[in-house]
Design an enzyme around this catalytic site. Structure first.
Site, PDB file in Angstrom:
ATOM      1  N   LYS A 135      47.677 -51.791 122.934  1.00 23.74           N
ATOM      2  CA  LYS A 135      48.028 -51.414 124.305  1.00 23.74           C
ATOM      3  C   LYS A 135      49.170 -52.303 124.738  1.00 23.74           C
ATOM      4  O   LYS A 135      49.134 -53.515 124.552  1.00 23.74           O
ATOM      5  CB  LYS A 135      46.840 -51.594 125.254  1.00 23.74           C
ATOM      6  CG  LYS A 135      45.632 -50.718 124.929  1.00 23.74           C
ATOM      7  CD  LYS A 135      44.489 -51.019 125.875  1.00 23.74           C
ATOM      8  CE  LYS A 135      43.305 -50.091 125.608  1.00 23.74           C
ATOM      9  NZ  LYS A 135      42.722 -50.294 124.274  1.00 23.74           N
ATOM     10  N   MET A 161      48.794 -61.939 131.607  1.00 28.87           N
ATOM     11  CA  MET A 161      49.387 -60.648 131.992  1.00 28.87           C
ATOM     12  C   MET A 161      49.893 -60.676 133.435  1.00 28.87           C
ATOM     13  O   MET A 161      49.700 -59.725 134.194  1.00 28.87           O
ATOM     14  CB  MET A 161      48.360 -59.516 131.817  1.00 28.87           C
ATOM     15  CG  MET A 161      47.863 -59.375 130.392  1.00 28.87           C
ATOM     16  SD  MET A 161      46.483 -58.205 130.205  1.00 28.87           S
ATOM     17  CE  MET A 161      45.104 -59.171 130.863  1.00 28.87           C
ATOM     18  N   ASP A 192      45.060 -54.765 117.278  1.00 34.05           N
ATOM     19  CA  ASP A 192      45.904 -54.674 118.463  1.00 34.05           C
ATOM     20  C   ASP A 192      47.351 -55.020 118.140  1.00 34.05           C
ATOM     21  O   ASP A 192      47.681 -55.416 117.022  1.00 34.05           O
ATOM     22  CB  ASP A 192      45.391 -55.627 119.547  1.00 34.05           C
ATOM     23  CG  ASP A 192      44.101 -55.140 120.194  1.00 34.05           C
ATOM     24  OD1 ASP A 192      43.828 -53.936 120.090  1.00 34.05           O
ATOM     25  OD2 ASP A 192      43.397 -55.960 120.788  1.00 34.05           O
TER      26      ASP A 192
END
Length: 267
Positions: A61, A176, A39
């Site tokens: 991502k 997030m 990632d």
């Protein structure tokens, strides 16, 4: 005609960024893997532990950039297991905490691929710790909730009941959450959480570039905006913030995270 046995896919937690927080098992697997699927929230110093001969696939991502769809990542893992003995799927933090590790493990099992999870230190605990903030404390309540603030992850799921959380948890650790922070704070206050509740936000916790703000719930979104904090960040809300012991906070590691996106111009 015999069929060659499939290799094992290890779902490895890379921790929050500081390479010293890698588990011994994670470091061992990185040093011996034949293929790596990784990632964006992994520093280059961790990637450098992987043999130069290993096949590498970036599947990161990130908001505002092209992301590799999850089905494509699943397919890559299955395909690599047909050709390699040891495949490491490296994820920031812990694979089973907002990392889709459970989805990948289930997919691999359905396709007959041996899979093993290697837990990692999650940013929701480590980032506050690097400010000296404990996420639990006997004087600050008996519960803590880890929750995603990224409401758009899956439109098929109901949104987070922030008003309910305001009444049901003594502390919140939000992953997030910066993009929706103003809304989150408004909903928590609407649910009965005191606007004066202490709060903190930590950007790029544990590594160079770590920055933070401490404010009350009512002023947190404005403080974060004025400080120009960016993702990846962790938000902590609750009386635990007042239990901060600054002198115990480790020095952030002198590494860069997240790594540059492939093909992106250097800053």
């Amino acid at each position: 005609m015999s069929v060659a046995p499939l290799g094992t896919v290890y779902l490895v937690g890379a921790g929050p960024g500081d390479p010293d927080l890698l588990t011994v098992k994670a470091q061992r697997l990185l040093g011996q893997c034949d293929a790596l699927v990784y990632d964006s929230l992994v520093p280059l110093e961790v990637l450098n532990l992987v043999p130069s001969t290993a096949e590498r696939h970036f599947v990161g991502k990130r908001r505002g950039h092209h992301s590799v769809p999850q089905p494509s990542t699943n397919a890559v893992l299955v395909e690599l297991a047909t050709r390699h003995r040891c495949v490491v799927r490296l994820k920031g933090g812990d694979p089973f905490l907002f990392g889709r590790g459970g989805e990948e493990a289930a997919h691999l099992e359905r396709h007959g691929v041996p899979v093993e999870v290697v837990p990692g230190v999650t940013a929701g605990i480590a980032a506050p710790a690097y400010l000296g903030i404990p996420v639990t404390h006997r004087r600050a309540g008996s519960s803590v909730t880890f929750v995603t603030g990224h409401e758009e992850i899956d439109k098929r799921r109901p949104g987070v009941d922030w008003r309910g959380l305001a009444r049901s948890s003594d502390g919140l650790v939000i992953y997030m959450g910066l993009h929706n922070l103003a809304h989150i704070c408004e909903e928590l206050m609407a649910g009965g959480l005191d606007p004066a509740t202490p709060a903190a936000a930590v950007q790029q916790g544990t590594v160079r570039g770590q920055r933070s703000v401490i404010a009350d719930l009512q002023g947190l979104a404005v403080a974060v905006r004025e400080a120009e904090l960016a993702s990846p960040s962790i938000v902590v809300i609750g009386e635990v913030v007042n239990q901060r012991v600054v002198s115990c906070a480790p020095e952030p590691a002198a590494v860069e995270m997240p790594i540059p996106l492939p093909g992106a111009p250097e800053a």
